[in-house]
Design a protein around this motif. Structure first.
Motif, mmCIF file in Angstrom:
data_model
loop_
_atom_site.group_PDB
_atom_site.id
_atom_site.type_symbol
_atom_site.label_atom_id
_atom_site.label_comp_id
_atom_site.label_asym_id
_atom_site.label_seq_id
_atom_site.Cartn_x
_atom_site.Cartn_y
_atom_site.Cartn_z
ATOM 1 N N GLU A 153 0.835 -1.200 0.000
ATOM 2 C CA GLU A 153 0.000 0.000 0.000
ATOM 3 C C GLU A 153 0.873 1.255 0.000
ATOM 4 O OE1 GLU A 153 -3.236 2.515 -0.068
ATOM 5 O OE2 GLU A 153 -3.157 0.348 -0.448
ATOM 6 N N PHE A 154 1.960 1.234 0.758
ATOM 7 C CA PHE A 154 2.858 2.396 0.779
ATOM 8 C C PHE A 154 3.521 2.599 -0.580
ATOM 9 C CE2 PHE A 154 3.577 1.580 5.580
ATOM 10 C CZ PHE A 154 2.388 2.223 5.872
ATOM 11 N N GLU A 156 2.220 1.855 -3.420
ATOM 12 C CA GLU A 156 1.194 2.375 -4.325
ATOM 13 C C GLU A 156 0.881 3.842 -4.050
ATOM 14 O OE1 GLU A 156 -2.064 -0.311 -3.855
ATOM 15 O OE2 GLU A 156 -1.191 -1.846 -5.176
ATOM 16 N N ARG A 157 0.990 4.255 -2.796
ATOM 17 C CA ARG A 157 0.684 5.641 -2.433
ATOM 18 C C ARG A 157 1.818 6.594 -2.784
ATOM 19 N NH1 ARG A 157 -1.757 5.270 3.757
ATOM 20 N NH2 ARG A 157 -3.590 3.957 3.306
ATOM 21 N N ALA A 158 3.024 6.089 -2.792
ATOM 22 C CA ALA A 158 4.199 6.950 -2.943
ATOM 23 C C ALA A 158 4.302 7.524 -4.346
ATOM 24 C CB ALA A 158 5.458 6.165 -2.609
ATOM 25 N N THR A 159 4.736 8.757 -4.425
ATOM 26 C CA THR A 159 5.071 9.376 -5.695
ATOM 27 C C THR A 159 6.586 9.281 -5.880
ATOM 28 O OG1 THR A 159 5.274 11.544 -4.641
ATOM 29 C CG2 THR A 159 3.113 10.946 -5.535
ATOM 30 N N ASP A 162 8.508 11.009 -3.179
ATOM 31 C CA ASP A 162 8.104 10.745 -1.794
ATOM 32 C C ASP A 162 9.096 9.762 -1.170
ATOM 33 O OD1 ASP A 162 6.828 10.421 0.605
ATOM 34 O OD2 ASP A 162 4.843 10.094 -0.263
ATOM 35 N N LEU A 165 8.125 7.807 2.238
ATOM 36 C CA LEU A 165 7.172 6.707 2.137
ATOM 37 C C LEU A 165 7.799 5.515 1.420
ATOM 38 C CD1 LEU A 165 4.330 6.014 3.004
ATOM 39 C CD2 LEU A 165 3.475 6.873 0.819
ATOM 40 N N ALA A 169 8.304 1.753 2.868
ATOM 41 C CA ALA A 169 7.841 0.573 2.132
ATOM 42 C C ALA A 169 8.975 -0.430 1.944
ATOM 43 C CB ALA A 169 7.268 0.989 0.782
ATOM 44 N N ASP A 229 -1.679 2.002 9.721
ATOM 45 C CA ASP A 229 -1.460 3.149 8.842
ATOM 46 C C ASP A 229 -2.111 2.968 7.478
ATOM 47 O OD1 ASP A 229 0.127 4.392 10.782
ATOM 48 O OD2 ASP A 229 1.927 3.330 10.093
ATOM 49 N N VAL A 230 -2.581 1.755 7.214
ATOM 50 C CA VAL A 230 -3.202 1.426 5.934
ATOM 51 C C VAL A 230 -4.719 1.475 6.023
ATOM 52 C CG1 VAL A 230 -3.526 -0.438 4.242
ATOM 53 C CG2 VAL A 230 -1.248 0.042 5.164
ATOM 54 N N THR A 231 -5.259 1.013 7.136
ATOM 55 C CA THR A 231 -6.710 0.965 7.306
ATOM 56 C C THR A 231 -7.087 1.097 8.773
ATOM 57 O OG1 THR A 231 -8.717 -0.362 6.937
ATOM 58 C CG2 THR A 231 -6.684 -1.559 7.442
#
Length: 298
Positions: A153-154, A156-159, A162, A165, A169, A229-231
């Motif tokens: 999830e981290f 996938e969220r990271a740019t 970033d 993050l 991950a 931190d994910v859900t």
């Protein structure tokens, strides 16, 4: 056919199949193949890839209660970038050093997708198999569950920029192979495997091999703090901890009176999550059937 069907087909052809590793005259041998598309999300460093690829095979050796001797890897990529190649080797070497063994090299090849095939050998005179769980035994897991699910999830969220993050991950993806815990469990465990396919699927595989049932208690599962931190949904957190897989913890059964000796022999946390039941009782979590769901290749 998918991976599970293929394994079932080969089980009838190969006498040594069915455990996390093969054992021949005390020599433990295991091999794994990982691909960029399915196993290394965007943002995974080559250092992390080296650690994780070799770590996956070390985890198989841990599940047999064995001591690793050495690791090798075949590294294939569209091109050999010197920084990436050195980072991979350093990750592979560091995970080996962590568990007291050595990365000794391997092979290089060109391929249209970054792919790694790893092999680890080890030794044990008394391997722990998947078969052997007895009604009355307790069911235990090492460490925490859901670590890799949170990492994905981290990623996938990271740019691209970033860094914090992505670092988090990658850190979660570099799991510690449970060699010490496997060695501590080996004299007492009646059955054991790693949780690379997820806790639920691992329990089904152990139940099938041992011809037994399990009664699991959800509130005793050691869910990793990163999952918070994910859900914030308890049901989703439980799902990530039980079915996502790729955590590479050990799932073991053993007599309850052996727990103090195991815990004294390793500093890795060991959580009792349920008990072994008769096969007719099935596999349940909080009294409800636990579905056979988890990670499958192909």
């Amino acid at each position: 056919m998918d991976e599970r069907a293929a394994l079932a087909l080969l089980d009838g052809e190969l006498e040594a199949a069915g455990d996390d590793a093969a054992v021949v005259d005390g020599l433990v041998v295991t091999t794994d193949m990982l691909h960029e598309r399915t196993d290394f999300p965007d943002g995974t460093t080559r250092y992390t890839a080296g650690w994780r690829a070799v770590g996956a095979s070390l985890s198989d050796v841990a599940a047999m209660g064995a001591k690793p001797t050495a690791a090798v890897a075949a590294y294939a990529a569209p091109e050999f970038d010197p920084d990436e190649l050195l980072a991979f080797v350093r990750g592979a070497s560091d995970v080996c050093e962590l568990v007291g063994t050595e990365y000794v090299g391997g092979d290089l090849d060109g391929h249209d997708e970054f792919t790694v095939a790893t092999t680890v050998i080890g030794r044990t005179d008394d391997p722990v198999r998947r078969r052997g769980a007895q009604p009355g035994d307790v069911v235990c897991v090492t460490g925490t569950l859901g670590r890799s699910a949170a990492a994905l999830e981290f990623f996938e969220r990271a740019t691209d920029d970033d860094d914090a993050l992505l670092e988090q991950a990658n850190d979660l993806f570099r799991f510690p192979p449970r060699i010490a815990a496997g060695r501590a469990l080996a004299p007492h465990a009646t059955a054991m495997m790693d949780s690379s396919d997820g806790l639920a699927r691992s329990l089904h595989q152990l139940a099938e091999a041992s011809d037994c049932g399990f009664a699991i208690e959800a509130d005793r599962l050691p869910i990793d703090d990163a999952v918070d931190d994910v859900t914030d949904d308890d049901d989703e957190a439980l799902e990530l901890a039980t079915t996502f897989g790729e955590d590479f913890e050990l799932v073991a059964t053993l007599p309850e009176d052996a727990l103090p000796a195991v815990r004294a022999a390793t500093d890795v946390s060991l959580s009792v999550i349920g008990s072994v039941r008769a096969a007719d009782d099935g596999l349940t979590m909080d009294g409800e059937p636990l579905a056979d769901r988890g990670y499958t290749h192909g």
